[in-house]
Design an enzyme around this catalytic site. Structure first.
Site, PDB file in Angstrom:
ATOM      1  N   HIS A 215      -6.314  -0.712  -3.848  1.00  0.00           N
ATOM      2  CA  HIS A 215      -5.970  -0.504  -2.438  1.00  0.00           C
ATOM      3  C   HIS A 215      -7.030  -1.181  -1.577  1.00  0.00           C
ATOM      4  O   HIS A 215      -8.218  -0.869  -1.677  1.00  0.00           O
ATOM      5  CB  HIS A 215      -5.926   0.998  -2.158  1.00  0.00           C
ATOM      6  CG  HIS A 215      -5.390   1.358  -0.803  1.00  0.00           C
ATOM      7  ND1 HIS A 215      -4.052   1.466  -0.536  1.00  0.00           N
ATOM      8  CD2 HIS A 215      -6.032   1.630   0.361  1.00  0.00           C
ATOM      9  CE1 HIS A 215      -3.878   1.805   0.735  1.00  0.00           C
ATOM     10  NE2 HIS A 215      -5.068   1.912   1.310  1.00  0.00           N
TER      11      HIS A 215
ATOM     12  N   ASP B  17      -8.224  -1.991   2.227  1.00  0.00           N
ATOM     13  CA  ASP B  17      -8.100  -1.617   3.634  1.00  0.00           C
ATOM     14  C   ASP B  17      -8.561  -2.754   4.531  1.00  0.00           C
ATOM     15  O   ASP B  17      -9.728  -3.143   4.497  1.00  0.00           O
ATOM     16  CB  ASP B  17      -8.950  -0.374   3.924  1.00  0.00           C
ATOM     17  CG  ASP B  17      -8.370   0.874   3.284  1.00  0.00           C
ATOM     18  OD1 ASP B  17      -7.223   1.205   3.600  1.00  0.00           O
ATOM     19  OD2 ASP B  17      -9.059   1.507   2.463  1.00  0.00           O
TER      20      ASP B  17
ATOM     21  N   MET C 167      -9.166  -3.713   8.316  1.00  0.00           N
ATOM     22  CA  MET C 167      -9.326  -3.123   9.653  1.00  0.00           C
ATOM     23  C   MET C 167      -9.849  -4.189  10.600  1.00  0.00           C
ATOM     24  O   MET C 167     -10.704  -4.990  10.239  1.00  0.00           O
ATOM     25  CB  MET C 167     -10.319  -1.961   9.603  1.00  0.00           C
ATOM     26  CG  MET C 167      -9.998  -0.900   8.565  1.00  0.00           C
ATOM     27  SD  MET C 167     -11.162   0.470   8.647  1.00  0.00           S
ATOM     28  CE  MET C 167     -10.813   1.314   7.096  1.00  0.00           C
TER      29      MET C 167
ATOM     30  N   HIS D 109      -3.458  -2.414   2.886  1.00  0.00           N
ATOM     31  CA  HIS D 109      -3.162  -1.489   3.987  1.00  0.00           C
ATOM     32  C   HIS D 109      -3.757  -2.081   5.261  1.00  0.00           C
ATOM     33  O   HIS D 109      -4.973  -2.123   5.434  1.00  0.00           O
ATOM     34  CB  HIS D 109      -3.773  -0.114   3.660  1.00  0.00           C
ATOM     35  CG  HIS D 109      -3.605   0.902   4.743  1.00  0.00           C
ATOM     36  ND1 HIS D 109      -4.318   2.077   4.756  1.00  0.00           N
ATOM     37  CD2 HIS D 109      -2.810   0.927   5.840  1.00  0.00           C
ATOM     38  CE1 HIS D 109      -3.962   2.781   5.831  1.00  0.00           C
ATOM     39  NE2 HIS D 109      -3.061   2.104   6.504  1.00  0.00           N
TER      40      HIS D 109
ATOM     41  N   MET E 106      -4.626  -2.003   8.851  1.00  0.00           N
ATOM     42  CA  MET E 106      -4.868  -1.180  10.039  1.00  0.00           C
ATOM     43  C   MET E 106      -5.260  -2.139  11.158  1.00  0.00           C
ATOM     44  O   MET E 106      -6.423  -2.236  11.552  1.00  0.00           O
ATOM     45  CB  MET E 106      -5.963  -0.159   9.757  1.00  0.00           C
ATOM     46  CG  MET E 106      -5.495   0.929   8.801  1.00  0.00           C
ATOM     47  SD  MET E 106      -6.830   1.969   8.217  1.00  0.00           S
ATOM     48  CE  MET E 106      -7.104   1.248   6.606  1.00  0.00           C
TER      49      MET E 106
ATOM     50  N   GLY F  50      -9.316   4.422   9.694  1.00  0.00           N
ATOM     51  CA  GLY F  50     -10.446   3.708  10.279  1.00  0.00           C
ATOM     52  C   GLY F  50     -11.769   3.935   9.605  1.00  0.00           C
ATOM     53  O   GLY F  50     -12.683   3.144   9.758  1.00  0.00           O
ATOM     54  N   PHE F  51     -11.901   5.014   8.833  1.00  0.00           N
ATOM     55  CA  PHE F  51     -13.184   5.305   8.184  1.00  0.00           C
ATOM     56  C   PHE F  51     -12.934   5.880   6.800  1.00  0.00           C
ATOM     57  O   PHE F  51     -11.995   6.647   6.606  1.00  0.00           O
ATOM     58  CB  PHE F  51     -13.985   6.344   8.991  1.00  0.00           C
ATOM     59  CG  PHE F  51     -14.345   5.902  10.367  1.00  0.00           C
ATOM     60  CD1 PHE F  51     -15.482   5.132  10.591  1.00  0.00           C
ATOM     61  CD2 PHE F  51     -13.559   6.243  11.451  1.00  0.00           C
ATOM     62  CE1 PHE F  51     -15.816   4.708  11.868  1.00  0.00           C
ATOM     63  CE2 PHE F  51     -13.875   5.830  12.729  1.00  0.00           C
ATOM     64  CZ  PHE F  51     -15.010   5.064  12.942  1.00  0.00           C
ATOM     65  N   GLY F  52     -13.798   5.537   5.849  1.00  0.00           N
ATOM     66  CA  GLY F  52     -13.735   6.167   4.534  1.00  0.00           C
ATOM     67  C   GLY F  52     -14.488   7.490   4.558  1.00  0.00           C
ATOM     68  O   GLY F  52     -15.246   7.786   5.473  1.00  0.00           O
ATOM     69  N   GLY F  53     -14.270   8.296   3.512  1.00  0.00           N
ATOM     70  CA  GLY F  53     -15.065   9.502   3.325  1.00  0.00           C
ATOM     71  C   GLY F  53     -14.728  10.674   4.224  1.00  0.00           C
ATOM     72  O   GLY F  53     -15.497  11.623   4.321  1.00  0.00           O
TER      73      GLY F  53
ATOM     74  N   ASP G 273      -2.983   8.739   1.612  1.00  0.00           N
ATOM     75  CA  ASP G 273      -4.266   8.036   1.686  1.00  0.00           C
ATOM     76  C   ASP G 273      -5.193   8.809   2.618  1.00  0.00           C
ATOM     77  O   ASP G 273      -4.883   9.003   3.787  1.00  0.00           O
ATOM     78  CB  ASP G 273      -4.034   6.620   2.237  1.00  0.00           C
ATOM     79  CG  ASP G 273      -5.315   5.827   2.450  1.00  0.00           C
ATOM     80  OD1 ASP G 273      -6.397   6.300   2.046  1.00  0.00           O
ATOM     81  OD2 ASP G 273      -5.231   4.722   3.016  1.00  0.00           O
ATOM     82  N   GLY G 274      -6.330   9.245   2.044  1.00  0.00           N
ATOM     83  CA  GLY G 274      -7.346   9.896   2.854  1.00  0.00           C
ATOM     84  C   GLY G 274      -7.781  11.225   2.259  1.00  0.00           C
ATOM     85  O   GLY G 274      -7.009  12.177   2.230  1.00  0.00           O
ATOM     86  N   GLY G 275      -9.008  11.264   1.742  1.00  0.00           N
ATOM     87  CA  GLY G 275      -9.542  12.514   1.203  1.00  0.00           C
ATOM     88  C   GLY G 275      -8.867  12.974  -0.072  1.00  0.00           C
ATOM     89  O   GLY G 275      -8.961  14.144  -0.452  1.00  0.00           O
TER      90      GLY G 275
ATOM     91  N   GLY H 256     -10.618   6.894  -2.796  1.00  0.00           N
ATOM     92  CA  GLY H 256     -11.783   6.031  -2.642  1.00  0.00           C
ATOM     93  C   GLY H 256     -12.998   6.607  -3.326  1.00  0.00           C
ATOM     94  O   GLY H 256     -13.282   6.318  -4.488  1.00  0.00           O
ATOM     95  N   SER H 257     -13.714   7.477  -2.614  1.00  0.00           N
ATOM     96  CA  SER H 257     -14.952   8.025  -3.168  1.00  0.00           C
ATOM     97  C   SER H 257     -14.702   8.848  -4.429  1.00  0.00           C
ATOM     98  O   SER H 257     -15.571   8.944  -5.288  1.00  0.00           O
ATOM     99  CB  SER H 257     -15.699   8.846  -2.099  1.00  0.00           C
ATOM    100  OG  SER H 257     -14.798   9.526  -1.261  1.00  0.00           O
TER     101      SER H 257
END
Length: 219
Positions: free
Chosen positions: A29, A31, A33, A62, A64, A138-141, A171-173, A193-194
């Protein structure tokens, strides 16, 4: 059940090695941006072209970005096997989805946490995947937003009504702690991700996430 590790959490100085580390995943994946649609700047088409040349697995882009109608098709033309645009940014999503498919990619629509899915349900015949964001893009983590699970259910039910092979991505967390509720709600593609790149072994993390998702798959 497909796992799509996000290279946003990888070491950008060693991206070829970081792609090899997730060779057992289904997708990589990526990202993109633009610091306009979201308040962050990551990478663009030249880097994606370099990643496509070395990735052992298909790339899931993806985007953005603003004006995906203009900027998204080149990612498909470059060889990205799946390209996701944000419906909030698209001027003509039907035409854009058709352009992506014509260029050989799976066409995917993303919706932000604050965006209602219902007005876009009629786009489903043009799409191969719907991405329900489980964080603000817009942000990882960031922390996982469990309040998006009803929307995942809503998308899955709409897909069932319309028929066709449309994937539902989150997608996200997404982590070993949160993937089960995503799978139960009807997601079948999971961006992490993390949870993957922060683990001692990325391959072990991918295997664990896939097993947890399969065990809790939406009936």
């Amino acid at each position: 059940m497909q796992i799509s590790p996000s290279i946003l959490s990888a070491d950008f100085a060693h991206l070829a090695d970081e792609l090899d580390a997730i060779a057992t995943a289904d997708w990589a994946h990526v990202d993109v941006m633009d610091a306009h649609f979201v308040p962050n700047l990551t990478l663009g088409l030249p880097v994606v072209e370099s990643l496509l040349a070395v990735s052992p697995i298909p790339i899931d882009c993806h985007l953005m970005i603003e004006d995906p109608d203009r900027w998204a098709p080149p990612y498909a033309e470059a060889g990205a096997q799946s390209v996701t645009f944000h419906v909030e940014a698209a001027k003509d999503p039907v035409r854009l989805a058709r352009d992506l498919r014509a260029a050989g990619a799976r066409a995917s629509m993303a919706i932000k946490p604050g965006t209602d899915f219902a007005p876009y349900e009629d786009l489903l015949p043009e799409l191969d995947m719907v991405l329900v964001m489980t964080v603000e893009p817009g942000f990882g983590g960031q922390s996982f937003m469990a309040d998006q699970m009803p929307k995942v259910r809503q998308v899955r039910e709409a897909v069932r009504r319309h028929g066709g092979e449309i994937w539902v991505q989150v997608d996200g967390g997404v982590s070993a702690r949160t993937i089960e509720q995503c799978a139960e709600a009807g997601a079948d593609v999971f961006v992490a991700g993390s949870a993957v790149y922060g683990a001692e072994s990325a391959a072990d993390a991918v295997a664990e996430l896939r097993e947890l998702a399969q065990r809790h798959a939406h009936a």
